[in-house]
Structure formats: structure tokens, C-alpha cells
Design a protein around this motif. Structure first.
Motif, short mmCIF file in Angstrom:
data_model
loop_
_atom_site.label_atom_id
_atom_site.label_comp_id
_atom_site.label_asym_id
_atom_site.label_seq_id
_atom_site.Cartn_x
_atom_site.Cartn_y
_atom_site.Cartn_z
N HIS A 122 0.42 -1.41 -0.02
CA HIS A 122 -0.08 -0.07 0.08
C HIS A 122 1.20 1.10 0.20
O HIS A 122 0.26 2.04 -0.11
CB HIS A 122 -0.36 0.18 1.08
CG HIS A 122 -0.44 0.67 2.57
ND1 HIS A 122 -0.07 -0.46 3.21
CD2 HIS A 122 -0.31 1.54 2.36
CE1 HIS A 122 0.79 -0.04 4.39
NE2 HIS A 122 0.44 1.95 4.30
N GLU A 123 2.23 1.35 0.57
CA GLU A 123 3.23 1.71 0.06
C GLU A 123 4.11 2.26 -1.17
O GLU A 123 4.60 2.93 -0.99
CB GLU A 123 4.11 2.34 1.59
CG GLU A 123 3.23 2.32 2.57
CD GLU A 123 4.23 2.15 3.76
OE1 GLU A 123 5.24 1.63 3.87
OE2 GLU A 123 4.25 3.30 4.68
N GLN A 124 3.42 1.64 -1.51
CA GLN A 124 2.97 2.04 -3.71
C GLN A 124 4.90 1.00 -4.00
O GLN A 124 5.72 1.99 -4.45
CB GLN A 124 3.27 3.40 -3.96
CG GLN A 124 1.22 3.83 -4.28
CD GLN A 124 0.88 5.70 -3.91
OE1 GLN A 124 2.25 6.50 -2.95
NE2 GLN A 124 0.67 5.64 -5.05
N ASN A 125 4.78 0.18 -3.30
CA ASN A 125 6.17 -0.56 -4.01
C ASN A 125 6.17 -1.80 -4.27
O ASN A 125 4.71 -2.29 -3.67
CB ASN A 125 7.56 0.19 -2.63
CG ASN A 125 7.73 1.21 -2.00
OD1 ASN A 125 8.33 2.13 -3.51
ND2 ASN A 125 7.79 1.38 -1.19
N LEU A 126 7.46 -2.49 -4.92
CA LEU A 126 7.15 -4.37 -5.73
C LEU A 126 7.68 -4.30 -3.64
O LEU A 126 8.60 -4.39 -3.72
CB LEU A 126 7.41 -4.34 -6.33
CG LEU A 126 6.52 -3.29 -7.77
CD1 LEU A 126 6.56 -4.02 -9.20
CD2 LEU A 126 4.62 -3.43 -7.49
N ILE A 127 7.55 -6.08 -4.16
CA ILE A 127 8.24 -6.87 -2.82
C ILE A 127 8.22 -7.97 -3.47
O ILE A 127 7.05 -8.58 -4.02
CB ILE A 127 7.61 -6.95 -1.62
CG1 ILE A 127 7.87 -5.68 -0.61
CG2 ILE A 127 7.81 -8.04 -0.67
CD1 ILE A 127 6.36 -4.88 -0.52
#
Lengths: 114, 557
Positions: free
Chosen positions: B373-378
Motif C-alpha cells: 500500500h506504500e506503492q512499492n513492489l516486493i
């Protein structure tokens, strides 16, 4: 004393691609604000809006917006929202991506060669 | 991960075909915009300032490489070559054309994805901990439950016309990374005295114009009771939620106006009634879901490559410090890929970048990708000895920004550069902050910091839970930015306090400089994060920095 009338034009979004369009003096829709028909009083504004609303097959959501008229007679929006609508996103929205496109392509070539 | 069964495939394909026919009828004039709008919204299609926007659901933020490649293909074939990952773990395309939408939805259906219930007054995409299944602190992977909720809520006949939209978030960890208390329903896994896992159920959280912290209606709900209990909450809300005023229609207002105890009584009464006849999902389905999210077969051999690479390369060490989190398997790490290159648009990724992430997931990450939700990919499961390689590939693609949890890892909604609801721009503010503090060389010194920016009061940028929150408004024909301080999205969620009068875009950066400089002066040692200093000292020293007497005259009116 009545407030001076602020000139208005009619804008909407194109049905097919969402582009910002303006109602012209020919009662057509144009992507060029320079071709927009300008209403100089309340009556003209109401007429323009009703013409715009009749052409819903081509556009979505016709509405009136305030404009200033330049020395050459062309309208320009007075509100910053309408300026962003006219000019597109204020950010160079493809720039950081473009850089990485080049990087990724270079990398792809390297992987293929490896 | 979960794979569609025949029912899912049939449902999504039927729905896509139905929408294809609705689009055709809109284009040939058989449907007016008034008739078409609710239909398109039910399929995730908005009309924004310059174009349509399609919001695609990423269920609980989980993707595999095939899906990510398809997202890249869609971006390239039907959009402008990029997509925007959102604060609800979804992806949005900013430039699709109406006539292409049915083909895009077909392409999504081919990889078990869709855009259903990403808009409208229904139960939206269920969000979850982006470290689910990998986090060292996790009790259980919440995704089997999240998938069960997806199946339960999709096209649920009773809940298609709720008073307003409805958002559910679930986490399996005591440390809340999913901001569950800001949701209509938040579910946090806990254990009871017997050691059994169940859920703390929280209701009535929300951000937007009336931010509220969700209240606990059940300290411990056995897992088996979850669906009938949620049905009870939804039923009470559906009956009693306000429909007279859009701005008072969320369940948070019902909780607030009814009071927690009376509402709890209503929910419990509904629950008692529903549970008697509730048809629970079959045990085989639950077992299938558990199996679908079973951990991958980890390779437990450790090697020294990971530590050696950190010793040899300070840049890699810095990346590990910020972007690699502890995995439940000590031989693995959770790698966060920052979509916040300094000066870039938060959350944007190009098709090429998406393909690279897909490739890395396939090669080194057990084929799993998450959207936060913090707009990063994991990449949730990467062997530590593979992380140097992954880092190298990310670096070459401009994706190795080592800034997770730092001042340039900013959440920002699309704002007035795209969004029809926005009152001001967000992205340029995020870009300026990131660029400015990089130029000052302060990012590492400042340390842990969450700045969150919304371009309107609807708070898609979660500004209420930013350590520093920024809300863009319009005032007298100008963009004006209001600052909130002390927000915290973790398990003890706090809504930030409005600092005072807003700042023009030009004055904002100086104000942030004063705020940050004050923090660096008054913090108790280098390790004390901004939010902890704020909690220790309160707002006063920060307000004094934001609004010093000598600049009184320069205050925005």
C-alpha cells in the motif's frame, strides 16, 4: 451593482479516448481551445451549455468554465484545474520511466548476449 | 498462490463479455452516459481529467510473474507504457481508450485478473500485509483468509448496493503493516489463551474528510466464525448506514453516531441469527486455500555471499539496510523494490520494469511478487545469497533506490495531474521533497520517516497517518498545502494533528526544512525517529519551527 460577467466556454471529455474537448462556434467538439465558442453573457452561456448537452453521443459531461480572453481573442482558463486539463499533467510523467526503458533494453541485450 | 477454478473463470469471462456489450451500446448511442456510468464504475472504469482510468484489482497485493508480464503487456499495448501502483495494492492505467477496455479485461481474465469491485458502493479489493507469508513476526499467512473473503464478497447479492464503498484489510502479524485500523473492517490475527489463532475485529476506521481509528468489536473471533460475523457487520451497516448524505454514509459514521456498545449489540444479535443457518464453506475449500498459499520449498543452505557483498559494496549495504526485511527463514530476505526513484512519480512502473520484476521473481523469488500500500513492489522470498544478484539487476534498471521507510519513500495519490476529484497536485510535491532532501544530503541522517501526500480531502494518499502528512487544497484559486503531524498507521494508529494554516507550494519546502532541522536538533540521539521525537515532546517544538514569529506575516491567510 451586478458583478461583471466572466466569459465562459463549454468543455467536456471525448467519449472514446477521454481527451479534453471544447465546443466550437460550429457546434462541434474540438481539442483546440482556440476554436472554442465564447459566451459573453448568461444567456449565451446557457445556450452554449444546452447545445453541448445535446451532443452527448460524442462526449461525456459538458460544463461551463470561466475563461480570460487574450488580446488575440483566444480564451484561456482562469482556474488552475482547467489549465492542467488543457495542458495535460504538469509533471514530465514519462521522463523517469524513459530513462529506465533505455537501461532495461541495454540489459536485455546484455542478457541475450551472455 | 491461488488459481482460479472453473467457477471463477466462468464468472470473470461472463462479466467481461457483458461489459463488452455495454461498451458497444454506449458507443453506438443505445446507452446514455447516465445509464453507462454506473456500469463502467462497477468494472473499474473511471473518467479522469484527461482520459479514462482503469483500476485493476490485485487481490491482497499478490501477483505472480505471468500476471506481472501481462500487466506490462497491457501497459504497452493499450496505454502509454506504464502503470501506477496504488495505496490499495491495485494498479491503475491512466490512458486507456474506451473501445479497448473489453480487450484489456479479456487480457486480464487470461491471467486470472479483473477490475470488478474496484469502484462503486460494494466491498472493494481486500488488502493485506505485503510481507504476508514471509514476515518473521507472522502468526499465520493471512492470504487464505483474504482469498476466502474475495470469493465471499465478489458479487455477493446482498452487498452490491451498500450505502457507500467498503474496505477490508487483514494482517497475520501483530506488527500491522496493512493499516488495518483505517479500514471499514480491520482484521488482525491474534492468539487466544489456548494458543489458537483468530482475529481481532475492528470496525469503523477510515481516512477521508472524517478520519477515524477503527474500534475493536471483538478481541478474539475464532477463524471459523469469520464469514458469518462479517456478514453480520455488513448486514447492520446495510440496514442502518446513512443513505441521505454521501459524506456521512461510511460505516465509521454509523459507529460514531450509534456508539460502540449499541452497535456491538446489533452486530452480535445479527451474528446469532445468521450463524444458525449460515452455510459454511466446505472443509475441502478451506484446505485448498491453505494449500494454495503453502510456503514455497525453501533452500536452506546459507552462503557467505550476502555478507561478503555488503562488506565489499557500501551501496549494496545501504540497500540491504533499508530495502531488505527479515524473513521467517533465516536463509532468506524480503526485498522491497522502491518505485520512488528520486524525482520520479511515486508508484509508477514502466512495462520494462514490470517485466524485470517478473523475471527476478521467476529466477530468484519463487515466482511471488507483492504490491504494497506504500506503492512499492516486493519480492517476498529471495535467498540471501541471491540478493546481490537481484540488486545488480535492479540497479541496471533504475530500480535499486535504497530508500524504503525514508523521507523520499513518499506515498502520493495521483492528485490533480490525473484525478478528477483532486483539489491540488500531489506528485510534483513528492518529487520536490525527494529531490530537495537528496540535494541536502540529509536522507540517511533523518532516518525513518513517512511522508504521505493527498491531493484532496478523500485522502487516497493516507496523509492522516503520515508522520508528516500533506493535504493539497484549493484556496482563493491557488494550491495550498496543509501539514498534519504525528500520524501513525501502525497497530496503535494515530490520526495526525493539523499543524495550522497551509502553505503555498513555494513556501512548503522552506516549512519542511524548518520542521526537519528542528527535529534533527531536538531528537534524543541519531536513532530516535521523527515520530518518536514527536510522541516524546508533543507538537509544540514542531509548531514553533513551522510557524516562527518572524514569519507571521508570511503565513498563508
Amino acid at each position: 451593482m451586478a458583478k461583471a460577467f466572466i466569459p465562459k466556454i463549454v468543455s467536456a471529455n471525448d467519449l472514446m479516448d477521454g481527451d479534453v474537448v471544447y465546443l466550437t462556434t460550429q457546434n462541434t467538439w474540438s481539442r483546440q481551445i482556440t476554436e472554442a465558442a465564447i459566451a459573453l453573457d448568461e444567456t449565451a452561456a446557457a445556450t452554449l451549455l444546452s447545445i453541448g448537452e445535446e451532443r452527448q453521443d460524442l462526449i461525456v459531461g459538458a460544463y461551463l468554465l470561466d475563461v480570460a480572453i487574450g488580446n488575440d481573442g483566444t480564451p484561456s482558463p482562469t482556474h488552475f484545474r482547467e489549465k492542467y486539463r488543457l495542458n495535460g499533467p504538469s509533471i514530465d510523467y514519462l521522463a523517469p520511466q524513459k530513462r529506465s526503458v533505455v537501461d532495461a533494453q541495454t540489459q536485455h541485450t546484455l542478457s541475450e548476449g551472455a | 498462490m491461488y488459481h482460479y477454478n472453473d467457477f471463477d473463470h466462468e464468472f470473470v469471462k461472463t462479466r467481461t463479455a457483458e461489459f463488452r456489450s455495454q461498451v458497444a451500446r454506449r458507443i453506438d448511442g443505445a446507452l446514455t452516459e447516465d445509464e453507462f456510468k454506473p456500469l463502467r464504475l462497477r468494472n473499474g472504469l473511471y473518467l479522469q481529467l484527461h482520459a479514462y482510468m482503469l483500476r485493476v484489482a490485485v487481490p491482497y497485493g499478490t501477483l505472480n510473474s505471468v500476471q506481472m508480464r501481462q500487466l506490462a503487456y497491457i501497459a504497452e499495448r493499450w496505454d502509454k507504457g506504464y502503470g501506477h501502483f496504488t495505496t490499495r495494492q491495485n494498479i491503475q492505467y491512466n490512458w486507456p481508450k474506451l473501445g479497448d477496455i473489453p480487450d484489456i479485461l479479456d487480457a486480464l481474465a487470461d491471467v486470472e485478473m479483473h477490475a470488478i469491485q474496484t469502484s462503486g458502493n460494494c466491498i472493494r479489493n481486500v488488502t493485506s500485509d505485503h510481507f504476508a507469508g514471509a514476515a518473521a513476526d507472522e502468526i499465520e499467512d493471512p492470504r487464505p483468509t483474504a482469498e476466502l473473503l474475495r470469493q465471499w464478497s465478489t458479487d455477493h447479492p446482498e452487498f452490491q448496493y451498500l450505502p457507500r464503498k467498503f474496505k477490508i484489510a487483514i494482517t497475520g502479524s501483530p506488527n500491522d503493516r496493512a493499516v488495518t485500523r483505517s479500514h471499514d473492517i480491520g482484521l488482525r490475527m491474534v492468539r487466544n489463551d489456548a494458543g489458537e489463532p483468530g482475529y481481532e475485529v475492528m470496525v469503523g476506521g477510515g481516512l477521508g474528510r472524517t478520519p477515524m481509528v477503527a474500534k475493536t468489536v471483538r478481541d478474539f473471533l475464532p477463524k471459523a466464525d469469520l464469514l458469518p460475523y462479517l456478514e453480520a457487520i455488513l448486514q447492520v451497516y446495510n440496514l442502518h448506514g446513512r443513505r441521505d448524505n454521501k459524506y456521512k454514509a461510511r460505516i465509521k459514521i454509523l459507529v460514531h453516531e450509534t456508539g460502540l456498545d449499541p452497535l456491538k449489540a446489533d452486530i452480535e444479535a445479527a451474528f446469532e441469527s445468521i450463524r444458525k443457518t449460515f452455510v459454511h464453506p466446505k472443509a475441502e475449500l478451506i484446505a485448498d486455500l491453505e494449500a494454495a498459499f503453502a510456503p514455497p520449498e525453501f533452500n536452506n543452505t546459507r552462503s557467505l555471499g550476502f555478507e561478503d557483498a555488503q562488506t565489499a559494496n557500501p551501496a549494496f549495504r545501504a540497500f540491504v539496510e533499508t530495502n531488505v526485511a527479515e524473513h521467517k527463514n533465516p536463509a532468506y530476505g524480503i526485498v522491497t523494490i522502491s518505485l520512488k526513484p528520486v524525482g520520479g512519480a511515486p508508484g509508477d512502473a514502466t512495462a520494462e520494469q514490470m517485466r524485470l520484476v517478473a523475471e527476478l521473481a521467476e529466477l530468484y523469488g519463487h515466482d511471488e511478487i507483492r504490491v504494497s500500500h506504500e506503492q512499492n513492489l516486493i519480492l517476498p522470498h529471495v535467498r540471501q545469497s541471491d540478493i546481490p544478484l537481484v540488486y545488480q539487476r535492479l540497479l541496471e534498471a533504475g530500480l535499486a533506490t535504497a530508500n524504503i521507510g525514508m523521507i523520499s519513500d513518499i506515498i502520493a495519490c495521483p492528485g490533480m495531474d490525473y484525478c478528477a476529484l483532486a483539489t491540488a497536485r500531489s506528485i510534483p510535491i513528492a518529487q520536490e521533497i525527494a529531490t530537495h532532501f537528496e540535494a541536502r544530503g540529509l536522507e540517511r541522517e533523518i532516518g525513518h520517516m513517512k511522508i504521505k501526500i493527498s491531493g484532496c480531502i478523500n485522502a487516497c494518499g493516507h496523509h492522516h497517518v503520515g508522520h508528516i502528512g500533506i493535504l493539497g487544497l484549493e484556496r482563493k484559486g491557488q494550491e495550498l498545502y496543509q501539514i498534519t503531524l504525528g500520524g501513525d498507521g501502525r497497530e496503535n494508529m494515530v490520526v495526525g494533528e493539523r499543524a495550522g494554516p497551509g502553505f503555498s507550494a513555494d513556501a512548503l519546502m522552506d516549512a519542511l526544512d524548518r520542521l526537519i532541522d528542528a527535529y534533527l536538533t531536538i531528537r534524543d540521539g541519531d536513532e530516535e525517529a521523527f515520530i518518536d521525537t514527536y510522541k516524546r515532546l508533543g507538537a509544540a517544538p514542531f509548531l514553533a519551527a513551522l510557524y516562527p514569529e518572524e514569519t507571521d506575516d508570511a503565513r498563508a491567510a
